[in-house]
Scaffold this motif. Structure first.
Motif, short mmCIF file in Angstrom:
data_model
loop_
_atom_site.label_atom_id
_atom_site.label_comp_id
_atom_site.label_asym_id
_atom_site.label_seq_id
_atom_site.Cartn_x
_atom_site.Cartn_y
_atom_site.Cartn_z
N UNK A 213 17.09 2.94 -4.12
CA UNK A 213 15.82 3.27 -3.45
C UNK A 213 15.67 2.34 -2.24
N UNK A 214 15.33 2.94 -1.10
CA UNK A 214 15.09 2.16 0.11
C UNK A 214 13.62 1.81 0.18
N UNK A 215 13.36 0.54 0.40
CA UNK A 215 11.98 0.05 0.48
C UNK A 215 11.73 -0.47 1.89
N UNK A 216 10.64 -0.03 2.46
CA UNK A 216 10.25 -0.48 3.80
C UNK A 216 8.96 -1.30 3.65
N UNK A 217 9.02 -2.55 4.07
CA UNK A 217 7.83 -3.41 4.01
C UNK A 217 7.00 -3.20 5.26
N UNK A 218 5.73 -2.93 5.06
CA UNK A 218 4.83 -2.71 6.20
C UNK A 218 3.66 -3.68 6.11
N UNK A 219 3.24 -4.14 7.24
CA UNK A 219 2.08 -5.02 7.34
C UNK A 219 0.81 -4.17 7.28
N UNK A 220 -0.24 -4.68 6.63
CA UNK A 220 -1.51 -3.94 6.62
C UNK A 220 -2.07 -3.74 8.03
N UNK A 221 -1.62 -4.58 8.99
CA UNK A 221 -2.11 -4.47 10.37
C UNK A 221 -1.33 -3.44 11.19
N UNK A 222 -0.17 -2.99 10.70
CA UNK A 222 0.62 -1.99 11.43
C UNK A 222 -0.12 -0.65 11.39
N UNK A 223 0.21 0.26 12.31
CA UNK A 223 -0.46 1.58 12.28
C UNK A 223 -0.33 2.28 10.92
N UNK A 224 0.87 2.26 10.34
CA UNK A 224 1.08 2.91 9.04
C UNK A 224 0.33 2.15 7.94
N UNK A 225 0.47 0.84 7.92
CA UNK A 225 -0.21 0.03 6.91
C UNK A 225 -1.72 0.18 7.00
N UNK A 226 -2.24 0.23 8.19
CA UNK A 226 -3.68 0.38 8.41
C UNK A 226 -4.19 1.71 7.85
N UNK A 227 -3.41 2.78 8.04
CA UNK A 227 -3.80 4.09 7.51
C UNK A 227 -3.75 4.11 5.98
N UNK A 228 -2.80 3.35 5.41
CA UNK A 228 -2.63 3.34 3.95
C UNK A 228 -3.75 2.59 3.23
N UNK A 229 -4.16 1.46 3.80
CA UNK A 229 -5.08 0.54 3.12
C UNK A 229 -6.35 1.24 2.60
N UNK A 230 -6.62 1.00 1.31
CA UNK A 230 -7.85 1.49 0.70
C UNK A 230 -7.82 2.93 0.25
N UNK A 231 -6.71 3.61 0.45
CA UNK A 231 -6.63 5.02 0.07
C UNK A 231 -5.94 5.19 -1.28
N UNK A 232 -6.08 6.39 -1.86
CA UNK A 232 -5.56 6.66 -3.20
C UNK A 232 -4.54 7.79 -3.17
N UNK A 233 -3.96 8.06 -4.34
CA UNK A 233 -2.98 9.14 -4.48
C UNK A 233 -3.61 10.44 -4.01
#
Length: 147
Positions: A110-130
């Motif tokens: 499995x390939x894992x990509x680490x993203x910062x919560x401040x990145x555009x992708x990380x920012x969109x992810x934060x606080x959201x659910x399945x």
């Protein structure tokens, strides 16, 4: 899986820290040795160049230590229903580790990509659910699971 991801990233950062500390120590030793046996403009220029290089290495070391501090805050055993620091998120067939911007790794095929919560992708992810869907640069993402 999250425990393995966190351990691998800790190891990567520790290796980098060790390398930078060794390089800085080497430059310090070179500068001390150079100071004992040289004089004149060439000597001053060489010392100045070593000092600049040492400053660059110290800056990079501080960046890595800051990334390590972020990883140190993550509880690998923590379960998340909403995405937060330390979440391992399955989205569009990818595994995203919300931590710091770190290199891509592979664990158990499995390939894992680490993203910062401040990145555009990380920012969109934060606080959201399945089930949450969003779009970045015309690519649609769906949060499939959160660990």
């Amino acid at each position: 899986m999250k425990q393995q991801v966190l351990q691998r990233y800790h190891q990567i950062l520790q290796d980098r820290i060790d390398i930078f500390r060794d390089m800085i120590a080497g430059l310090t030793e070179d500068a001390q040795n150079d100071a004992k046996g040289s004089a004149g403009d060439k000597h001053e220029t060489a010392l100045s160049m070593m000092h600049l290089e040492q400053e660059k290495l110290n800056y990079k070391l501080q960046e890595i230590l800051a990334q390590k501090a972020i990883l140190d805050k993550i509880d690998a055993a923590g379960k998340h229903t909403k995405i937060a620091l330390g979440s391992l998120v399955q989205s569009n067939g990818m595994l995203l580790f919300v931590s710091a911007a770190l290199p891509k790794i592979t664990i158990e095929d499995a390939t894992i990509i680490a993203v910062s919560p401040q990145s555009p992708l990380g920012n969109k992810l934060m606080g959201n659910a399945v089930g949450f869907t969003f779009e970045i640069n015309t690519t649609k993402y769906v949060i499939e699971s959160i660990q």
